[in-house]
Design a protein around this motif. Structure first.
Motif, PDB file in Angstrom:
ATOM      1  N   ASN A   1     -35.794 -90.189  38.096  1.00  0.00           N
ATOM      2  CA  ASN A   1     -35.463 -91.597  37.869  1.00  0.00           C
ATOM      3  C   ASN A   1     -36.177 -92.197  36.661  1.00  0.00           C
ATOM      4  OD1 ASN A   1     -33.745 -91.966  40.210  1.00  0.00           O
ATOM      5  ND2 ASN A   1     -35.609 -91.786  41.444  1.00  0.00           N
ATOM      6  N   HIS A   2     -37.177 -91.486  36.136  1.00  0.00           N
ATOM      7  CA  HIS A   2     -37.934 -91.997  34.995  1.00  0.00           C
ATOM      8  C   HIS A   2     -38.197 -90.861  34.018  1.00  0.00           C
ATOM      9  CE1 HIS A   2     -38.572 -95.798  37.087  1.00  0.00           C
ATOM     10  NE2 HIS A   2     -38.907 -95.083  38.160  1.00  0.00           N
ATOM     11  N   ALA A   3     -38.227 -91.213  32.740  1.00  0.00           N
ATOM     12  CA  ALA A   3     -38.392 -90.214  31.692  1.00  0.00           C
ATOM     13  C   ALA A   3     -39.845 -89.984  31.303  1.00  0.00           C
ATOM     14  CB  ALA A   3     -37.593 -90.617  30.458  1.00  0.00           C
ATOM     15  N   SER A   4     -40.744 -90.893  31.692  1.00  0.00           N
ATOM     16  CA  SER A   4     -42.149 -90.728  31.327  1.00  0.00           C
ATOM     17  C   SER A   4     -43.043 -91.443  32.336  1.00  0.00           C
ATOM     18  CB  SER A   4     -42.417 -91.282  29.924  1.00  0.00           C
ATOM     19  OG  SER A   4     -42.453 -92.701  29.948  1.00  0.00           O
ATOM     20  N   LEU A   5     -44.326 -91.136  32.249  1.00  0.00           N
ATOM     21  CA  LEU A   5     -45.305 -91.792  33.120  1.00  0.00           C
ATOM     22  C   LEU A   5     -45.444 -93.268  32.783  1.00  0.00           C
ATOM     23  CD1 LEU A   5     -48.187 -89.127  33.068  1.00  0.00           C
ATOM     24  CD2 LEU A   5     -46.378 -89.389  34.789  1.00  0.00           C
ATOM     25  N   ASP A   6     -45.108 -93.621  31.557  1.00  0.00           N
ATOM     26  CA  ASP A   6     -45.262 -95.007  31.106  1.00  0.00           C
ATOM     27  C   ASP A   6     -44.312 -95.962  31.833  1.00  0.00           C
ATOM     28  OD1 ASP A   6     -47.185 -94.180  29.320  1.00  0.00           O
ATOM     29  OD2 ASP A   6     -45.759 -93.937  27.658  1.00  0.00           O
ATOM     30  N   GLU A   7     -43.324 -95.417  32.510  1.00  0.00           N
ATOM     31  CA  GLU A   7     -42.355 -96.261  33.202  1.00  0.00           C
ATOM     32  C   GLU A   7     -42.820 -96.649  34.608  1.00  0.00           C
ATOM     33  OE1 GLU A   7     -38.425 -94.588  33.060  1.00  0.00           O
ATOM     34  OE2 GLU A   7     -38.536 -94.189  30.903  1.00  0.00           O
ATOM     35  N   ILE A   8     -44.052 -96.291  34.959  1.00  0.00           N
ATOM     36  CA  ILE A   8     -44.598 -96.689  36.252  1.00  0.00           C
ATOM     37  C   ILE A   8     -44.582 -98.222  36.353  1.00  0.00           C
ATOM     38  CG2 ILE A   8     -46.960 -96.648  35.353  1.00  0.00           C
ATOM     39  CD1 ILE A   8     -45.977 -95.726  38.937  1.00  0.00           C
ATOM     40  N   SER A   9     -44.181 -98.733  37.485  1.00  0.00           N
ATOM     41  CA  SER A   9     -44.053-100.186  37.637  1.00  0.00           C
ATOM     42  C   SER A   9     -44.686-100.640  38.951  1.00  0.00           C
ATOM     43  CB  SER A   9     -42.580-100.594  37.609  1.00  0.00           C
ATOM     44  OG  SER A   9     -41.861 -99.950  38.655  1.00  0.00           O
ATOM     45  N   GLU A  10     -44.835-101.938  39.076  1.00  0.00           N
ATOM     46  CA  GLU A  10     -45.412-102.537  40.282  1.00  0.00           C
ATOM     47  C   GLU A  10     -44.643-102.097  41.518  1.00  0.00           C
ATOM     48  OE1 GLU A  10     -48.007-105.203  42.414  1.00  0.00           O
ATOM     49  OE2 GLU A  10     -48.056-104.533  40.323  1.00  0.00           O
ATOM     50  N   GLY A  11     -45.396-101.597  42.514  1.00  0.00           N
ATOM     51  CA  GLY A  11     -44.771-101.208  43.778  1.00  0.00           C
ATOM     52  C   GLY A  11     -43.984 -99.912  43.724  1.00  0.00           C
ATOM     53  N   ALA A  12     -44.235 -99.087  42.726  1.00  0.00           N
ATOM     54  CA  ALA A  12     -43.519 -97.809  42.596  1.00  0.00           C
ATOM     55  C   ALA A  12     -43.715 -96.959  43.851  1.00  0.00           C
ATOM     56  CB  ALA A  12     -44.020 -97.070  41.367  1.00  0.00           C
ATOM     57  N   LYS A  13     -42.682 -96.195  44.164  1.00  0.00           N
ATOM     58  CA  LYS A  13     -42.734 -95.321  45.334  1.00  0.00           C
ATOM     59  C   LYS A  13     -43.032 -93.893  44.878  1.00  0.00           C
ATOM     60  CE  LYS A  13     -39.511 -98.095  48.073  1.00  0.00           C
ATOM     61  NZ  LYS A  13     -38.222 -98.113  48.835  1.00  0.00           N
ATOM     62  N   VAL A  14     -44.089 -93.316  45.452  1.00  0.00           N
ATOM     63  CA  VAL A  14     -44.534 -91.982  45.049  1.00  0.00           C
ATOM     64  C   VAL A  14     -44.741 -91.114  46.284  1.00  0.00           C
ATOM     65  CG1 VAL A  14     -46.337 -90.651  43.899  1.00  0.00           C
ATOM     66  CG2 VAL A  14     -45.641 -92.872  42.965  1.00  0.00           C
ATOM     67  N   ALA A  15     -44.177 -89.924  46.271  1.00  0.00           N
ATOM     68  CA  ALA A  15     -44.343 -88.971  47.380  1.00  0.00           C
ATOM     69  C   ALA A  15     -45.426 -87.960  47.031  1.00  0.00           C
ATOM     70  CB  ALA A  15     -43.034 -88.246  47.666  1.00  0.00           C
ATOM     71  N   VAL A  16     -46.257 -87.635  48.015  1.00  0.00           N
ATOM     72  CA  VAL A  16     -47.290 -86.614  47.851  1.00  0.00           C
ATOM     73  C   VAL A  16     -47.285 -85.713  49.088  1.00  0.00           C
ATOM     74  CG1 VAL A  16     -48.753 -88.071  46.389  1.00  0.00           C
ATOM     75  CG2 VAL A  16     -49.081 -88.085  48.857  1.00  0.00           C
ATOM     76  N   PRO A  17     -47.779 -84.491  48.958  1.00  0.00           N
ATOM     77  CA  PRO A  17     -47.815 -83.579  50.118  1.00  0.00           C
ATOM     78  C   PRO A  17     -48.710 -84.124  51.222  1.00  0.00           C
ATOM     79  CG  PRO A  17     -48.206 -82.399  48.070  1.00  0.00           C
ATOM     80  CD  PRO A  17     -48.295 -83.852  47.744  1.00  0.00           C
ATOM     81  N   ASN A  18     -48.421 -83.735  52.469  1.00  0.00           N
ATOM     82  CA  ASN A  18     -49.227 -84.248  53.587  1.00  0.00           C
ATOM     83  C   ASN A  18     -50.199 -83.224  54.166  1.00  0.00           C
ATOM     84  OD1 ASN A  18     -47.554 -82.551  55.009  1.00  0.00           O
ATOM     85  ND2 ASN A  18     -46.832 -84.073  56.478  1.00  0.00           N
ATOM     86  N   ASP A  19     -50.270 -82.007  53.592  1.00  0.00           N
ATOM     87  CA  ASP A  19     -51.279 -81.061  54.084  1.00  0.00           C
ATOM     88  C   ASP A  19     -52.567 -81.300  53.310  1.00  0.00           C
ATOM     89  OD1 ASP A  19     -51.213 -78.511  51.872  1.00  0.00           O
ATOM     90  OD2 ASP A  19     -49.430 -79.785  51.994  1.00  0.00           O
ATOM     91  N   ALA A  20     -53.684 -81.282  54.027  1.00  0.00           N
ATOM     92  CA  ALA A  20     -54.961 -81.819  53.538  1.00  0.00           C
ATOM     93  C   ALA A  20     -55.345 -81.392  52.127  1.00  0.00           C
ATOM     94  CB  ALA A  20     -56.068 -81.449  54.517  1.00  0.00           C
ATOM     95  N   SER A  21     -55.362 -80.092  51.854  1.00  0.00           N
ATOM     96  CA  SER A  21     -55.861 -79.634  50.560  1.00  0.00           C
ATOM     97  C   SER A  21     -54.950 -80.047  49.419  1.00  0.00           C
ATOM     98  CB  SER A  21     -56.049 -78.117  50.575  1.00  0.00           C
ATOM     99  OG  SER A  21     -54.840 -77.464  50.900  1.00  0.00           O
ATOM    100  N   ASN A  22     -53.631 -80.012  49.648  1.00  0.00           N
ATOM    101  CA  ASN A  22     -52.697 -80.377  48.583  1.00  0.00           C
ATOM    102  C   ASN A  22     -52.554 -81.888  48.439  1.00  0.00           C
ATOM    103  OD1 ASN A  22     -52.075 -77.764  47.649  1.00  0.00           O
ATOM    104  ND2 ASN A  22     -50.746 -77.443  49.401  1.00  0.00           N
ATOM    105  N   THR A  23     -52.802 -82.623  49.509  1.00  0.00           N
ATOM    106  CA  THR A  23     -52.877 -84.081  49.402  1.00  0.00           C
ATOM    107  C   THR A  23     -54.005 -84.438  48.441  1.00  0.00           C
ATOM    108  OG1 THR A  23     -52.115 -84.395  51.681  1.00  0.00           O
ATOM    109  CG2 THR A  23     -53.244 -86.235  50.668  1.00  0.00           C
ATOM    110  N   ALA A  24     -55.153 -83.803  48.637  1.00  0.00           N
ATOM    111  CA  ALA A  24     -56.328 -84.081  47.811  1.00  0.00           C
ATOM    112  C   ALA A  24     -56.067 -83.763  46.345  1.00  0.00           C
ATOM    113  CB  ALA A  24     -57.515 -83.277  48.326  1.00  0.00           C
ATOM    114  N   ARG A  25     -55.483 -82.602  46.071  1.00  0.00           N
ATOM    115  CA  ARG A  25     -55.290 -82.206  44.675  1.00  0.00           C
ATOM    116  C   ARG A  25     -54.319 -83.148  43.973  1.00  0.00           C
ATOM    117  NH1 ARG A  25     -52.121 -76.448  44.920  1.00  0.00           N
ATOM    118  NH2 ARG A  25     -52.555 -76.476  42.677  1.00  0.00           N
TER     119      ARG A  25
END
Length: 296
Positions: A144-168
């Motif tokens: 949905n975005h071409a660069s990190l610079d397009e980050i906006s207020e309230g952006a939705k970001v998914a991250v892994p839920n297993d402990a070690s990969n959540t941390a990284r």
């Protein structure tokens, strides 16, 4: 009186002979027990010798770059040394580690030190990393975005839920400036609670790593590990950012503690450090792999 004396003498002699016979029998039984013990120890020694000369290696097999690299580059090296290898398929790393800890397989090449240590704690296991291997970095991706610079207020970001990969992944998001983590936080144990600054008020969703690619359109950005990127068929070169791989996140050859010095285990280590493997990586690394310095 003479008859009585004769009878007592006869009885005493009989009892003495019986006692001698009994003592002889005990001596005979003890000798046989020791002999049996000595004999049973011999097969044990033979078994240990056979274990040391183990030539079949059973490995936990997963769909992903690390098993494929093992099969394409390492197995041929081991086969030249007389080893035969057999893979057993597992649908997830946790199940594969249970099998490894139970002795159903000998080795796997699908995890980093942080994951193995976390598994050991949760399952009272004794898995140990014995050699680093090439690693595919985690990255930030978006459709949905071409660069990190397009980050906006309230952006939705998914991250892994297993402990070690959540941390990284949270460490990676700090690297690119989206969040700030508490000082002196353990980089292998970072959680969302360790975020002290979130200037964009990002809405994080923690979910199973394998389900993130299918849901990528639902998020502004996703943070996913290299193996997931590979399995999902995502072009790793499209990453908008990559992690700086820390020591505890380098992928490893993992075995049970009791096998770390076994000849077959050390043969695997030597294969990853061999000139033949270096040549393979030089010919086949299109930018996907980060290679530890000691393997270069």
């Amino acid at each position: 009186m003479k008859k009585l004396f004769t009878g007592i003498l006869t009885l005493t002699t009989a009892l003495g002979l019986a006692a001698c016979a009994s003592a002889g029998q005990v001596g005979s039984d003890t000798k046989e027990t020791v002999s049996a013990s000595e004999e049973t120890s011999l097969p044990g020694k033979e078994t240990a010798s056979v274990a040391e000369e183990k030539t079949e290696i059973i490995y936990g097999k997963s769909q992903g770059p690390y098993t494929e690299l093992f099969e394409e580059a390492i197995i041929p090296i081991l086969e030249k040394q007389g080893y035969t290898l057999r893979g057993i398929d597992f649908s997830d790393l946790q199940t594969a580690d249970v099998a490894l800890n139970d002795g159903d397989v000998d080795v796997n090449v699908e995890q980093h030190t942080a994951y193995a240590e976390n598994f050991n704690v949760n399952y009272d296991a004794d898995l140990v990393p014995i050699s680093p291997i090439p690693t595919v970095p985690a990255g930030v991706y978006s459709v949905n975005h071409a660069s990190l610079d397009e980050i906006s207020e309230g952006a939705k970001v998914a991250v892994p839920n297993d402990a070690s990969n959540t941390a990284r992944c949270y460490m990676m998001l700090q690297k690119i400036g989206w969040i700030t983590l508490a000082e002196n936080v353990d980089p292998s144990a970072v959680t969302q609670d360790d975020i002290v600054e979130n200037p964009y008020h990002i809405e994080f969703t923690e979910m199973k790593s394998l389900t993130i690619p299918a849901a990528i359109e639902d998020f502004d950005y996703v943070a996913i590990t290299g193996s997931v990127v590979y399995n999902a068929g995502i072009d790793a070169s499209t990453a908008l950012a990559n992690e700086d791989i820390q020591d505890h996140l380098v992928l490893q050859v993992v075995v049970k503690e009791e096998n770390r010095d076994a000849a077959w285990a050390q043969a695997i280590v030597e294969a990853y450090h061999s000139d033949e493997f270096k040549t393979y990586m030089a010919d086949n690394n299109d930018g996907l792999w980060w290679i530890p310095e000691e393997l270069q």
